[in-house]
Design a protein around this motif. Structure first.
Motif, mmCIF file in Angstrom:
data_model
loop_
_atom_site.group_PDB
_atom_site.id
_atom_site.type_symbol
_atom_site.label_atom_id
_atom_site.label_comp_id
_atom_site.label_asym_id
_atom_site.label_seq_id
_atom_site.Cartn_x
_atom_site.Cartn_y
_atom_site.Cartn_z
ATOM 1 N N THR A 246 73.406 26.036 72.674
ATOM 2 C CA THR A 246 72.910 26.974 71.663
ATOM 3 C C THR A 246 73.006 28.392 72.210
ATOM 4 O O THR A 246 72.617 28.652 73.350
ATOM 5 N N PHE A 247 73.518 29.285 71.373
ATOM 6 C CA PHE A 247 73.680 30.692 71.726
ATOM 7 C C PHE A 247 72.920 31.542 70.717
ATOM 8 O O PHE A 247 72.663 31.110 69.598
ATOM 9 N N ASP B 98 63.252 38.147 61.483
ATOM 10 C CA ASP B 98 62.872 36.864 60.909
ATOM 11 C C ASP B 98 64.094 35.985 60.598
ATOM 12 O O ASP B 98 63.965 34.919 60.027
ATOM 13 N N VAL B 99 65.259 36.425 60.991
ATOM 14 C CA VAL B 99 66.488 35.672 60.757
ATOM 15 C C VAL B 99 66.821 34.854 62.004
ATOM 16 O O VAL B 99 66.761 35.369 63.122
ATOM 17 N N ASP B 100 67.142 33.598 61.805
ATOM 18 C CA ASP B 100 67.572 32.753 62.923
ATOM 19 C C ASP B 100 68.973 33.193 63.323
ATOM 20 O O ASP B 100 69.916 33.045 62.556
ATOM 21 N N ASP B 101 69.112 33.750 64.509
ATOM 22 C CA ASP B 101 70.420 34.243 64.941
ATOM 23 C C ASP B 101 71.088 33.291 65.938
ATOM 24 O O ASP B 101 71.956 33.683 66.700
ATOM 25 N N LEU C 261 73.797 41.393 62.921
ATOM 26 C CA LEU C 261 73.946 40.449 61.817
ATOM 27 C C LEU C 261 73.819 41.193 60.496
ATOM 28 O O LEU C 261 73.019 42.117 60.373
ATOM 29 N N ASP C 262 74.595 40.763 59.513
ATOM 30 C CA ASP C 262 74.517 41.331 58.173
ATOM 31 C C ASP C 262 73.566 40.439 57.368
ATOM 32 O O ASP C 262 73.874 39.268 57.127
ATOM 33 N N PRO D 227 76.248 31.363 50.949
ATOM 34 C CA PRO D 227 76.493 29.985 51.364
ATOM 35 C C PRO D 227 77.423 29.965 52.570
ATOM 36 O O PRO D 227 78.486 30.570 52.545
ATOM 37 N N GLY D 228 77.016 29.298 53.629
ATOM 38 C CA GLY D 228 77.832 29.215 54.839
ATOM 39 C C GLY D 228 77.877 30.506 55.612
ATOM 40 O O GLY D 228 78.619 30.621 56.574
ATOM 41 N N GLY D 229 77.106 31.509 55.183
ATOM 42 C CA GLY D 229 77.105 32.796 55.882
ATOM 43 C C GLY D 229 78.354 33.609 55.656
ATOM 44 O O GLY D 229 78.630 34.551 56.368
ATOM 45 N N ILE D 230 79.153 33.231 54.647
ATOM 46 C CA ILE D 230 80.419 33.923 54.380
ATOM 47 C C ILE D 230 80.254 34.810 53.157
ATOM 48 O O ILE D 230 79.831 34.374 52.099
ATOM 49 N N VAL D 231 80.575 36.078 53.330
ATOM 50 C CA VAL D 231 80.536 37.020 52.224
ATOM 51 C C VAL D 231 81.951 37.244 51.735
ATOM 52 O O VAL D 231 82.852 37.530 52.526
ATOM 53 N N GLN D 232 82.166 37.075 50.450
ATOM 54 C CA GLN D 232 83.487 37.288 49.874
ATOM 55 C C GLN D 232 83.510 38.636 49.182
ATOM 56 O O GLN D 232 82.564 39.028 48.522
ATOM 57 N N SER D 233 84.629 39.338 49.354
ATOM 58 C CA SER D 233 84.758 40.620 48.688
ATOM 59 C C SER D 233 85.152 40.375 47.227
ATOM 60 O O SER D 233 85.747 39.378 46.881
#
Length: 133
Positions: free
Chosen positions: A107-108, A9-12, A118-119, A126-132
């Protein structure tokens, strides 16, 4: 039951600009890199295409190559990557330039470009960026 790695269900999808990189040569100037006015290559996704019979100096290509992946991506209108489009020939005695022009959008799908899944956590950040932490 949903599995944590289930991303159905995630837009990849993601988009990249197609690029055309054109040689600009000032009239009457001696060009040292072997380029001719009007020479060009195109970049579609990760594929670089030269017209039949045309070459490009590896040094000129080396000067522009690091910028192409960034130019393919959407950037803020105030970002220099959005406004600056000409790259100097790396030979200090050559007045030619390479102009990067965005020509279209493609589009890819993530799953068609990598085997890394995908994680889902990254998709929610936000922005698809995960910060540690």
């Amino acid at each position: 039951m949903d599995h944590p790695s289930d991303t159905t269900d995630v837009d990849d999808t993601f988009q990249l600009y197609d690029l055309r990189v054109e040689v600009i040569c000032p009239a009457g100037e001696r060009i040292m890199c072997g380029a001719k006015a009007g020479d060009y290559f195109t970049l579609e996704g990760e594929m670089l295409y030269l017209p039949p019979g045309q070459g490009i100096s590896i040094y000129s290509l080396g000067a522009v190559l690091p910028l192409l992946a960034a130019k393919q991506r959407k950037t803020a209108s105030s970002d220099w990557m959005s406004t600056d489009a000409e790259i100097a020939c790396p030979d200090p005695n050559c007045p030619s330039r390479l102009r990067i022009v965005r020509t279209g959008v493609r589009t890819f799908k993530h799953g068609e470009t990598t085997v890394v899944p995908l994680d889902p956590v990254a998709q929610e950040a936000p922005g698809g960026i995960v910060q540690s932490s």
